[in-house]
Every structure is written in C-alpha cells, then in structure tokens.
Design a protein around this motif. Structure first.
Motif, PDB file in Angstrom:
ATOM      1  N   TRP A 142      -4.397 -97.840 101.683  1.00  0.00           N
ATOM      2  CA  TRP A 142      -5.453 -97.579 100.975  1.00  0.00           C
ATOM      3  C   TRP A 142      -6.088 -98.863 100.402  1.00  0.00           C
ATOM      4  O   TRP A 142      -7.001 -98.924 100.092  1.00  0.00           O
ATOM      5  N   VAL A 163       7.044-109.959  92.635  1.00  0.00           N
ATOM      6  CA  VAL A 163       5.869-109.277  91.851  1.00  0.00           C
ATOM      7  C   VAL A 163       5.417-110.092  90.841  1.00  0.00           C
ATOM      8  O   VAL A 163       4.234-110.673  90.615  1.00  0.00           O
ATOM      9  N   SER A 189       7.291-101.550  98.785  1.00  0.00           N
ATOM     10  CA  SER A 189       8.857-101.020  98.435  1.00  0.00           C
ATOM     11  C   SER A 189       9.881-101.542  98.961  1.00  0.00           C
ATOM     12  O   SER A 189       9.772-101.363 100.234  1.00  0.00           O
ATOM     13  N   GLY A 233      10.247-107.648  98.523  1.00  0.00           N
ATOM     14  CA  GLY A 233      10.917-108.078  97.533  1.00  0.00           C
ATOM     15  C   GLY A 233      10.870-107.386  96.199  1.00  0.00           C
ATOM     16  O   GLY A 233      10.580-106.149  96.584  1.00  0.00           O
ATOM     17  N   ASP A 234      11.483-107.822  95.031  1.00  0.00           N
ATOM     18  CA  ASP A 234      11.564-106.972  94.029  1.00  0.00           C
ATOM     19  C   ASP A 234      10.748-107.675  92.773  1.00  0.00           C
ATOM     20  O   ASP A 234       9.848-108.284  92.817  1.00  0.00           O
ATOM     21  N   ASN A 285      -3.735 -87.526  86.538  1.00  0.00           N
ATOM     22  CA  ASN A 285      -4.059 -87.913  87.833  1.00  0.00           C
ATOM     23  C   ASN A 285      -4.686 -86.870  88.554  1.00  0.00           C
ATOM     24  O   ASN A 285      -5.877 -87.125  88.597  1.00  0.00           O
ATOM     25  N   PHE A 336     -10.131 -92.749  95.059  1.00  0.00           N
ATOM     26  CA  PHE A 336      -8.751 -92.105  94.580  1.00  0.00           C
ATOM     27  C   PHE A 336      -8.324 -92.876  93.345  1.00  0.00           C
ATOM     28  O   PHE A 336      -7.915 -93.847  93.361  1.00  0.00           O
ATOM     29  N   LEU A 359      -2.335 -97.950  89.718  1.00  0.00           N
ATOM     30  CA  LEU A 359      -2.264 -96.588  89.613  1.00  0.00           C
ATOM     31  C   LEU A 359      -0.610 -96.337  89.241  1.00  0.00           C
ATOM     32  O   LEU A 359       0.349 -96.761  89.858  1.00  0.00           O
ATOM     33  N   GLY A 410       1.909 -93.018  87.259  1.00  0.00           N
ATOM     34  CA  GLY A 410       2.736 -91.744  87.473  1.00  0.00           C
ATOM     35  C   GLY A 410       1.683 -90.624  87.159  1.00  0.00           C
ATOM     36  O   GLY A 410       0.465 -90.645  86.961  1.00  0.00           O
ATOM     37  N   CYS A 441       2.292 -88.254  94.235  1.00  0.00           N
ATOM     38  CA  CYS A 441       1.723 -88.276  92.945  1.00  0.00           C
ATOM     39  C   CYS A 441       0.765 -87.287  92.766  1.00  0.00           C
ATOM     40  O   CYS A 441       0.203 -87.153  91.508  1.00  0.00           O
TER      41      CYS A 441
HETATM   42  P1  NAD Z   1       7.907 -98.195  90.920  1.00  0.00           P
HETATM   43  O1  NAD Z   1       7.078 -98.398  89.811  1.00  0.00           O
HETATM   44  O2  NAD Z   1       9.447 -98.289  90.362  1.00  0.00           O
HETATM   45  O3  NAD Z   1       7.970 -99.436  92.014  1.00  0.00           O
HETATM   46  C1  NAD Z   1       6.578 -99.616  92.561  1.00  0.00           C
HETATM   47  C2  NAD Z   1       6.361-100.985  92.925  1.00  0.00           C
HETATM   48  O4  NAD Z   1       6.505-101.795  91.861  1.00  0.00           O
HETATM   49  C3  NAD Z   1       7.645-101.385  94.134  1.00  0.00           C
HETATM   50  O5  NAD Z   1       6.963-102.267  95.037  1.00  0.00           O
HETATM   51  C4  NAD Z   1       8.700-101.987  93.173  1.00  0.00           C
HETATM   52  O6  NAD Z   1       9.323-103.085  93.909  1.00  0.00           O
HETATM   53  C5  NAD Z   1       7.691-102.541  92.083  1.00  0.00           C
HETATM   54  N1  NAD Z   1       8.667-103.011  90.880  1.00  0.00           N
HETATM   55  C6  NAD Z   1       9.404-101.972  90.292  1.00  0.00           C
HETATM   56  N2  NAD Z   1      10.030-102.466  89.017  1.00  0.00           N
HETATM   57  C7  NAD Z   1       9.251-103.671  88.682  1.00  0.00           C
HETATM   58  C8  NAD Z   1       9.400-104.346  87.616  1.00  0.00           C
HETATM   59  N3  NAD Z   1      10.148-104.055  86.586  1.00  0.00           N
HETATM   60  N4  NAD Z   1       8.408-105.499  87.738  1.00  0.00           N
HETATM   61  C9  NAD Z   1       7.565-105.729  88.599  1.00  0.00           C
HETATM   62  N5  NAD Z   1       7.515-104.923  89.954  1.00  0.00           N
HETATM   63  C10 NAD Z   1       8.498-103.729  89.889  1.00  0.00           C
HETATM   64  O7  NAD Z   1       7.430 -96.848  91.549  1.00  0.00           O
HETATM   65  P2  NAD Z   1       8.186 -95.947  92.832  1.00  0.00           P
HETATM   66  O8  NAD Z   1       9.602 -95.457  92.210  1.00  0.00           O
HETATM   67  O9  NAD Z   1       8.371 -97.247  93.904  1.00  0.00           O
HETATM   68  O10 NAD Z   1       7.117 -94.920  93.182  1.00  0.00           O
HETATM   69  C11 NAD Z   1       7.034 -93.631  92.511  1.00  0.00           C
HETATM   70  C12 NAD Z   1       6.068 -93.577  91.512  1.00  0.00           C
HETATM   71  O11 NAD Z   1       4.844 -93.859  91.942  1.00  0.00           O
HETATM   72  C13 NAD Z   1       5.894 -92.306  90.559  1.00  0.00           C
HETATM   73  O12 NAD Z   1       5.753 -92.523  89.329  1.00  0.00           O
HETATM   74  C14 NAD Z   1       4.508 -91.915  91.381  1.00  0.00           C
HETATM   75  O13 NAD Z   1       3.765 -91.160  90.612  1.00  0.00           O
HETATM   76  C15 NAD Z   1       3.756 -93.048  91.543  1.00  0.00           C
HETATM   77  N6  NAD Z   1       2.749 -93.216  92.632  1.00  0.00           N
HETATM   78  C16 NAD Z   1       1.490 -92.968  91.963  1.00  0.00           C
HETATM   79  C17 NAD Z   1       0.335 -92.948  92.900  1.00  0.00           C
HETATM   80  C18 NAD Z   1      -0.796 -92.732  92.323  1.00  0.00           C
HETATM   81  O14 NAD Z   1      -1.911 -92.859  93.177  1.00  0.00           O
HETATM   82  N7  NAD Z   1      -1.146 -92.620  90.993  1.00  0.00           N
HETATM   83  C19 NAD Z   1       0.572 -92.764  94.279  1.00  0.00           C
HETATM   84  C20 NAD Z   1       1.931 -92.858  94.549  1.00  0.00           C
HETATM   85  C21 NAD Z   1       3.082 -92.997  93.740  1.00  0.00           C
END
Ligand code: NAD
Length: 498
Positions: free
Chosen positions: A158, A209, A175, A204-205, A411, A450, A247, A249, A281
């Motif tokens: 995207w 970020v 991720s 990374g984590d 969403n 989107f 974007l 949840g 999502c």
């Molecule tokens: P997440 O928020 O845990 O992680 C997303 C990204 O953020 C990852 O790359 C992760 O490494 C990073 N991250 C995690 N914790 C962090 C922190 N404390 N500080 C900085 N960076 C951090 O999400 P997830 O579990 O990987 O994915 C699932 C979520 O994504 C669900 O809530 C889902 O609805 C959402 N999602 C939304 C869309 C949309 O288009 N709105 C699309 C796909 C997924």
C-alpha cells in the motif's frame, strides 16, 4: 536457525551482536527463525543512504520511475506463489488467502505505474495581465512505513510503490512477527531496477520505530497497526514536524435488515468474520440484527455454517482458516471469550475445544459466536482480532445506525438489505470511512483510497489511490511572467486583479 537481518543500500546483512526476536510457525508453535531488531544506529545508517539516494531518484522523469514499477509488477507476479508461501508460513493464513493478499498488493503496483498522470499540475493562463500560474507535485524526501503482522505483503505494498513512483526514497519497518515476505519483496524491487538506497528495510521493534520518528531527515511516516500505537505514531511524528498517516484498529459492523436474504447474509458473515482467523482490519466482528426474528434466523444459519468450517494449517488445502499469529495473541482472544461470558453475552458457538492431531502446539481457535451482545460490554467496545463474531439484537434500523456512529472505531461497516432507500440513507449517514451495501468487506480497490475515520485513522490522508499520491507529494505553485514593454517601476501595494 534462519537469521533475518536488514536490507540497507541494496545489500542484505546480518550482525552477530544485534538484539533478536523469535519468528514462529503459528501452526506448530515452533520457532522457525530469528529476526534482528535494528538499533538506533542501524536506522540512522538507513536514513543516511535513503537521504543520499533521494537526490538521483527524485530527479528522474516520472515515466522512468513508472517503468521500474512495470518491471516490479512483472516480477511480483512471477514470484506471487513464493511470496504467498512466505506469508502463510509465518502468519498462518491459508495459501489461497495469502495469494489473494499478494495479488491485492500487486494491484497497488499497477496503480503506481500510472502515477505520472496524477503528478500533473494545474495550469492557469493569464491570472494577471501577462502572468501565468501553475502548480506541481513534488516528492517529500525520505519516507518511512511501519506495518502490522496481519498483511505482511499487502500493507507494505500500500505504501512504498506509491511513495517511490512519486519520487521519494523509503524505509520499511515491517512487523517483527512475519518479516520474510516484506524482505523478499524489497529484494525483488531491486531486481526490478530500484537503485540501492532508494528502498530499505529495517527490521525491528519500538527502538527502530522511535529512531525513525525522531530523525529529522524522515519527512513522512505511514503506519498501519493497532489504534493505541497509531495514536502514538501520529503524536510523535507530528511533534517532530513530520507528515503522518496512521491507520488503526477496527470494529466493523454489519447491519442485517429483516429483508436481507438469509443465505447470502450468512455466507458473507462467515467469510468476513472467520476468514484469516478474523485477523483482518476489515473483518466483520459485529452483526447488528434488526428484529428478533432476523437475529434468530441469522444465528441459526451461522451455527449450521460454522459447524462445517475446517480450521487447519496452511499446508492443508481444505482449511478455511488457520491459526492465530502468536501464542500471546491467542491468549488475548481467549481472555475476551471469558470476559464476554462474565459480562452476560451468550457463547452459542465455542471454538475453544479444538485440537488438531500433529498440531497440538499450534495457536488454533475454532469459530466462536456470541449472541445477545450489548454495547456496554468489553467484547463490543474493543477490537478482538480473532475468529469471534458478536450478534447484537435491536428493534430498529435507526438504533443500529446509532451504534455504528457512536463506536470509537470507524474503519468499515456494511448493510445487508433489499431496500434501496435504507441503503442510500446508510451510505450517507454512517460515520465510517469505508461503507458497503450487500458486500461483506467493502475494501476500496487500488485506484481509490483506503482508510477509516475516528480512531481508525490518525492524520488527514488515507492510503493509496489519489489520497496516497497527495500524502507522498507536496504542492508547489509557480507564478511567472515574461516582461514585455516598459518597466513600470516598483509597486508597493498588494497587486489586485483587474
Ligand atoms: P501493532 O500496533 O502491535 O504493531 C504494528 C507495528 O507497530 C509493528 O511494526 C510493530 O513492530 C510496531 N509497534 C508495536 N508496538 C510499538 C510501540 N510500542 N512503539 C512503536 N512501534 C510499535 O499491530 P499488529 O498487532 O502488528 O497488527 C494488528 C493491528 O493492526 C490490528 O489492530 C488491526 O486492526 C490493525 N490493522 C489495521 C489496518 C487498517 O487499515 N486500519 C490494516 C491492518 C491491520
């Protein structure tokens, strides 16, 4: 043990003194790889090369960059099955589902091939006497993308094809749960002709970020993930003067009207609630049934359909959906099942007793359905992100619409009906970013954009399509004249048009 490292300046590298995180096969529960977690210094190196590469890349003609995208589309198509396998192995979703997500991602690359058309500016001749004006869309510089575990192919696609076609350089932070597919996709982009440094991967984590958010050379951040992290990214990015689209949840509702066709509605609910184990999502997680009779027939249809669902590993061609992605996530979803029961919802389908021979350690959960969900329950308010569907009963359409409009997340939402007037009202009045009528998952195609509303999107631009191009470019407006005749001398008042 496979070690997954970084891809910076066109080169894959691993480093023995890096922190690492585990990558699991969710079907077996076994660790299959370890991923390096980039340090602040690794990120700084990636930003330095991306910043340097931006100069040459942004100076190319738009059609030259588009040609690279054409080659990339071809390569992604040739490697689609390989990429889908990488997605399934680390995410757990079935192969056809993974392949579908790769193909939806390739559609964004197809869109990016036509971006020169959208970079054209507007021109006005003779805005003043002998004065012309036009505008141009110019790239921002180094952009970063931070992506979630649930779509390791589609969500990165995207972002970076659009950013690159607009002339930016890019750093992807995928991720850490399923990093292999994004890394391979970026390798293929280099094969397609993306020059070293223009597109980089830092695995990374939080450390990686935060380094991206704090580096002033990163001009824009695209994020997809959970709402709390999306909000954090938006605030931190904006505080550091970056453009941010974050974007979050979802809690997508389907309103089922009394005149909705039962079979179609049940099929739509089954596919969208349980496909990919509900880890989408745009999954429908709440069915708001208007009238008890509607609720009873939809519940009965769902119970019959779920009893026939096959849950299994991606290697099983008959599986309808696979495991959840991690043990921690499975436990979180199980916690929501307990909470729903404690708060008084009726668990009419309970998938907890699933056991698959040979996959006893996998993160599987059978389909779960709650009836009599109320809007003050935790399972209604929060995103569960698992194979759990809630049925809310209401007496009238207006109340169903109010529930959608009052929910914190915005969403997607859809309405199943055969009444055009109600459908039109819903499309106009739903306080939601992506709406549908008689479609289970109203996901916009590549050349539309989107994005949700409310706490499902922080920032002003949704992703890909025209909004993606606006996000990855800034507008410059030029005013010019070619002097003719006598010099009229200095003018001290603001010029007004005649
Ligand atoms: P997440 O928020 O845990 O992680 C997303 C990204 O953020 C990852 O790359 C992760 O490494 C990073 N991250 C995690 N914790 C962090 C922190 N404390 N500080 C900085 N960076 C951090 O999400 P997830 O579990 O990987 O994915 C699932 C979520 O994504 C669900 O809530 C889902 O609805 C959402 N999602 C939304 C869309 C949309 O288009 N709105 C699309 C796909 C997924």
């Amino acid at each position: 043990m496979i070690r997954i490292g970084q891809l910076i300046n066109g080169e894959k590298s691993t480093s023995s003194d890096s922190r690492t995180g585990p990558v699991f096969n969710p079907a077996t529960g076994q660790q299959i790889a370890e991923v390096e977690l980039a340090s602040t210094a690794d990120v700084a190196e990636a930003v330095t090369v991306a910043d340097a590469a931006f100069i040459e890349w942004s100076g190319r003609t738009p059609i030259n960059r588009a040609r690279v995208m054409f080659c990339y589309k071809q390569l992604l198509e040739e490697h689609a099955h390989e990429l889908a396998e990488l997605v399934s192995r680390e995410h757990g979703k079935t192969l056809p589902d993974a392949l579908g997500s790769v193909k939806r991602g390739i559609e964004i690359v197809e869109f990016a091939c036509g971006i020169p058309q959208l970079l054209k500016g507007e021109y006005s001749a003779n805005v003043g006497s002998g004065v012309d004006s036009f505008n141009m869309r110019q790239p921002l510089g180094v952009c970063a993308g931070i992506t979630p575990f649930n779509f390791p192919a589609m969500v990165p696609l995207w972002m970076f094809p659009v950013a690159l076609a607009c002339g930016n350089s890019f750093i992807l932070k995928p991720s850490e749960k399923d990093p292999s597919c994004p890394l391979r996709m970026v390798e293929l982009a280099h094969e397609a002709g993306v020059p070293p440094g223009v597109l980089n991967v830092v695995n990374g984590d939080k450390e990686a970020v935060d380094a991206l958010l704090q580096d002033h050379r990163v001009k824009a951040v695209s994020f997809v993930g959970s709402s709390p992290i999306a909000q954090y990214i938006y605030h931190q990015g904006a505080a550091n003067n970056k453009r941010v689209q974050a974007l979050g949840g979802a809690k997508n509702h389907m309103i089922v009207m009394p005149d909705a066709e039962t079979d179609r509605t049940v099929d739509a609910l089954i596919g969208s609630a349980f496909g990919s184990a509900g880890e989408r999502c745009m999954a429908i997680s709440i069915a708001v049934c208007v009238g008890d009779k509607t609720a009873d027939r939809i519940r009965d249809g769902l119970l019959e359909a779920t009893s026939k669902l096959n849950v299994g590993p991606y290697t099983d061609p008959d599986a309808d959906y696979g495991p959840l992605n991690t043990k921690a996530h499975l436990n979180k979803v199980l916690g929501y099942l307990d909470s729903g029961e404690q708060e008084g919802a009726k668990l009419v389908a309970d998938g907890r007793d699933i056991s698959l021979q040979g996959y006893e350690e996998g993160y599987f959960l059978g389909p779960c359905i709650f009836d009599h969900v109320k809007t003050d329950m935790t399972i209604y308010k929060e995103e569960i992100f698992g194979p759990v569907l809630g049925i809310v009963r209401t007496d009238e359409y207006g109340e169903a619409l109010s529930m959608i409009n009052n929910h914190a997340l915005g969403n997607g939402a859809t309405l199943f009906t055969s009444n055009g007037g109600v459908a039109r009202h819903f499309l106009e009045r739903a306080n939601i970013g992506m709406v549908g009528v008689n479609v289970p998952i109203p996901v916009p195609v590549a050349y539309h954009s989107f994005g949700g509303w409310k706490q499902s999107l922080f920032g002003d631009h949704s992703m890909h399509g025209p909004e993606g191009v606006r996000f990855y470019t800034k507008l410059k407006t030029a005013t010019l004249t070619w002097p003719a005749g006598e010099n009229a001398g200095p003018e001290f008042s603001i010029p007004v048009l005649s």
